[in-house]
Structures are given as structure tokens and as C-alpha cells.
Design a protein around this motif. Sequence first.
Motif, mmCIF file in Angstrom:
data_model
loop_
_atom_site.group_PDB
_atom_site.id
_atom_site.type_symbol
_atom_site.label_atom_id
_atom_site.label_comp_id
_atom_site.label_asym_id
_atom_site.label_seq_id
_atom_site.Cartn_x
_atom_site.Cartn_y
_atom_site.Cartn_z
ATOM 1 N N MET A 140 0.834 -1.165 0.000
ATOM 2 C CA MET A 140 0.000 0.000 0.000
ATOM 3 C C MET A 140 0.884 1.235 0.000
ATOM 4 S SD MET A 140 -3.218 0.372 2.147
ATOM 5 C CE MET A 140 -4.054 1.710 2.637
ATOM 6 N N ALA A 141 0.413 2.355 -0.643
ATOM 7 C CA ALA A 141 1.202 3.574 -0.766
ATOM 8 C C ALA A 141 1.182 4.360 0.533
ATOM 9 C CB ALA A 141 0.662 4.418 -1.899
ATOM 10 N N LYS A 142 2.298 4.964 0.797
ATOM 11 C CA LYS A 142 2.396 5.782 2.009
ATOM 12 C C LYS A 142 1.774 7.156 1.739
ATOM 13 C CE LYS A 142 6.446 4.520 4.500
ATOM 14 N NZ LYS A 142 7.796 4.919 4.842
ATOM 15 N N GLY A 143 1.261 7.806 2.740
ATOM 16 C CA GLY A 143 0.743 9.164 2.648
ATOM 17 C C GLY A 143 1.891 10.156 2.650
ATOM 18 N N PRO A 144 1.619 11.396 2.328
ATOM 19 C CA PRO A 144 2.696 12.400 2.305
ATOM 20 C C PRO A 144 3.271 12.610 3.701
ATOM 21 C CG PRO A 144 0.561 13.449 2.054
ATOM 22 C CD PRO A 144 0.324 11.961 2.007
ATOM 23 N N ALA A 145 4.587 12.764 3.735
ATOM 24 C CA ALA A 145 5.258 12.979 5.015
ATOM 25 C C ALA A 145 5.155 14.443 5.412
ATOM 26 C CB ALA A 145 6.726 12.582 4.904
ATOM 27 N N VAL A 146 4.968 14.682 6.681
ATOM 28 C CA VAL A 146 4.876 16.051 7.197
ATOM 29 C C VAL A 146 6.293 16.520 7.485
ATOM 30 C CG1 VAL A 146 4.016 17.526 9.033
ATOM 31 C CG2 VAL A 146 2.613 15.643 8.171
ATOM 32 N N ILE A 147 6.720 17.570 6.768
ATOM 33 C CA ILE A 147 8.066 18.082 6.955
ATOM 34 C C ILE A 147 8.067 19.255 7.925
ATOM 35 C CG2 ILE A 147 10.034 19.147 5.787
ATOM 36 C CD1 ILE A 147 9.249 17.582 3.308
ATOM 37 N N GLY A 148 7.099 20.099 7.827
ATOM 38 C CA GLY A 148 7.039 21.260 8.701
ATOM 39 C C GLY A 148 5.650 21.860 8.621
ATOM 40 N N VAL A 149 5.415 22.875 9.380
ATOM 41 C CA VAL A 149 4.123 23.530 9.393
ATOM 42 C C VAL A 149 4.284 24.886 8.735
ATOM 43 C CG1 VAL A 149 2.276 24.415 10.857
ATOM 44 C CG2 VAL A 149 3.498 22.347 11.512
ATOM 45 N N LEU A 150 3.481 25.137 7.697
ATOM 46 C CA LEU A 150 3.546 26.435 7.018
ATOM 47 C C LEU A 150 2.675 27.440 7.750
ATOM 48 C CD1 LEU A 150 3.271 25.324 3.299
ATOM 49 C CD2 LEU A 150 5.312 25.948 4.566
ATOM 50 N N THR A 151 3.218 28.596 7.938
ATOM 51 C CA THR A 151 2.451 29.676 8.552
ATOM 52 C C THR A 151 2.532 30.890 7.651
ATOM 53 O OG1 THR A 151 4.361 30.459 9.780
ATOM 54 C CG2 THR A 151 2.932 28.866 10.894
ATOM 55 N N GLU A 152 1.564 31.760 7.762
ATOM 56 C CA GLU A 152 1.590 32.993 6.982
ATOM 57 C C GLU A 152 2.641 33.924 7.563
ATOM 58 O OE1 GLU A 152 -1.911 35.157 6.057
ATOM 59 O OE2 GLU A 152 -3.145 33.344 6.018
ATOM 60 N N PRO A 153 3.373 34.624 6.678
ATOM 61 C CA PRO A 153 4.346 35.587 7.213
ATOM 62 C C PRO A 153 3.610 36.760 7.860
ATOM 63 C CG PRO A 153 4.219 35.751 4.834
ATOM 64 C CD PRO A 153 3.366 34.579 5.243
ATOM 65 N N PRO A 154 4.264 37.436 8.775
ATOM 66 C CA PRO A 154 3.595 38.585 9.408
ATOM 67 C C PRO A 154 3.328 39.684 8.374
ATOM 68 C CG PRO A 154 5.907 38.515 10.009
ATOM 69 C CD PRO A 154 5.623 37.256 9.254
ATOM 70 N N GLN A 155 2.293 40.450 8.625
ATOM 71 C CA GLN A 155 1.964 41.561 7.731
ATOM 72 C C GLN A 155 3.101 42.577 7.751
ATOM 73 O OE1 GLN A 155 -0.670 41.982 5.712
ATOM 74 N NE2 GLN A 155 -1.344 39.927 6.258
ATOM 75 N N PRO A 156 3.460 43.125 6.564
ATOM 76 C CA PRO A 156 4.549 44.104 6.555
ATOM 77 C C PRO A 156 4.137 45.379 7.293
ATOM 78 C CG PRO A 156 3.504 43.987 4.404
ATOM 79 C CD PRO A 156 2.906 42.897 5.242
ATOM 80 N N THR A 157 5.133 46.030 7.833
ATOM 81 C CA THR A 157 4.853 47.288 8.526
ATOM 82 C C THR A 157 4.449 48.345 7.496
ATOM 83 O OG1 THR A 157 7.151 48.001 8.347
ATOM 84 C CG2 THR A 157 6.551 46.743 10.304
ATOM 85 N N TRP A 158 3.950 49.464 7.985
ATOM 86 C CA TRP A 158 3.528 50.527 7.073
ATOM 87 C C TRP A 158 4.705 51.007 6.242
ATOM 88 C CZ3 TRP A 158 4.900 55.471 5.928
ATOM 89 C CH2 TRP A 158 4.021 56.179 5.130
ATOM 90 N N TRP A 159 5.897 51.126 6.848
ATOM 91 C CA TRP A 159 7.066 51.615 6.131
ATOM 92 C C TRP A 159 7.466 50.655 5.017
ATOM 93 C CZ3 TRP A 159 9.622 55.492 4.570
ATOM 94 C CH2 TRP A 159 10.920 55.360 4.083
ATOM 95 N N LYS A 160 7.481 49.357 5.297
ATOM 96 C CA LYS A 160 7.861 48.395 4.266
ATOM 97 C C LYS A 160 6.851 48.368 3.123
ATOM 98 C CE LYS A 160 10.807 45.138 6.654
ATOM 99 N NZ LYS A 160 11.049 43.721 6.941
ATOM 100 N N ALA A 161 5.600 48.597 3.411
ATOM 101 C CA ALA A 161 4.569 48.549 2.373
ATOM 102 C C ALA A 161 4.550 49.820 1.530
ATOM 103 C CB ALA A 161 3.207 48.329 3.021
ATOM 104 N N ASN A 162 4.957 50.961 2.089
ATOM 105 C CA ASN A 162 4.803 52.236 1.397
ATOM 106 C C ASN A 162 6.098 53.011 1.178
ATOM 107 O OD1 ASN A 162 1.864 52.233 1.219
ATOM 108 N ND2 ASN A 162 1.958 52.315 3.444
ATOM 109 N N ARG A 163 7.247 52.411 1.452
ATOM 110 C CA ARG A 163 8.490 53.176 1.354
ATOM 111 C C ARG A 163 8.784 53.615 -0.075
ATOM 112 N NH1 ARG A 163 12.400 48.238 3.046
ATOM 113 N NH2 ARG A 163 11.838 46.884 1.318
ATOM 114 N N HIS A 164 8.422 52.839 -1.075
ATOM 115 C CA HIS A 164 8.682 53.247 -2.458
ATOM 116 C C HIS A 164 7.871 54.486 -2.822
ATOM 117 C CE1 HIS A 164 5.197 50.603 -2.658
ATOM 118 N NE2 HIS A 164 4.865 51.205 -3.766
ATOM 119 N N LYS A 165 6.658 54.602 -2.296
ATOM 120 C CA LYS A 165 5.843 55.789 -2.556
ATOM 121 C C LYS A 165 6.420 57.022 -1.857
ATOM 122 C CE LYS A 165 1.698 52.966 -2.804
ATOM 123 N NZ LYS A 165 0.441 52.639 -2.121
#
Length: 68
Positions: free
Chosen positions: A1-26
Motif C-alpha cells: 500500500m502507498a504511504k501518505g505524504p510525510a509532514v516536513i514542517g508547518v507552514l504559517t503565513e508571514p507577518p503583515q509588513p509594517t507601514w514603512w515596508k509597504a509604502n516606502r517606495h511611494k
Amino acid sequence: MAKGPAVIGVLTEPPQPTWWKANRHKVLLVVGLLVGYWIGTHLHGAPASQPDTPSPGPQHTRTFPGPA
């Protein structure tokens, strides 16, 4: 029987960028445009002075005869 996918790690969403990182180009674009405008309108050099010496050679003007 085939094995299921192995769990390597847990993916999490990256933190939201700060206002400066989101708007510094403007912010930097607006600052650059303002500095460029200021340099273009306030820091221009003085106009070159024209020499007071007359041009060489006689000055000719064309005269038309008056009515006869």
C-alpha cells in the motif's frame, strides 16, 4: 500500500509588513520629486553676463527711399 505524504514542517503565513515596508517606495518617490523640483527652481546658476564690447565690423541697416 502507498504511504501518505510525510509532514516536513508547518507552514504559517508571514507577518503583515509594517507601514514603512509597504509604502516606502511611494514615500521615496514623493521625496525625490520634491527635491528635484526644489533643485530645479531654486539652485539654478546666475545667467552668464554678456560682454559690453561691440561686435566687430560696421553695422549696416537697410533704408528704403521715401515716397517720391
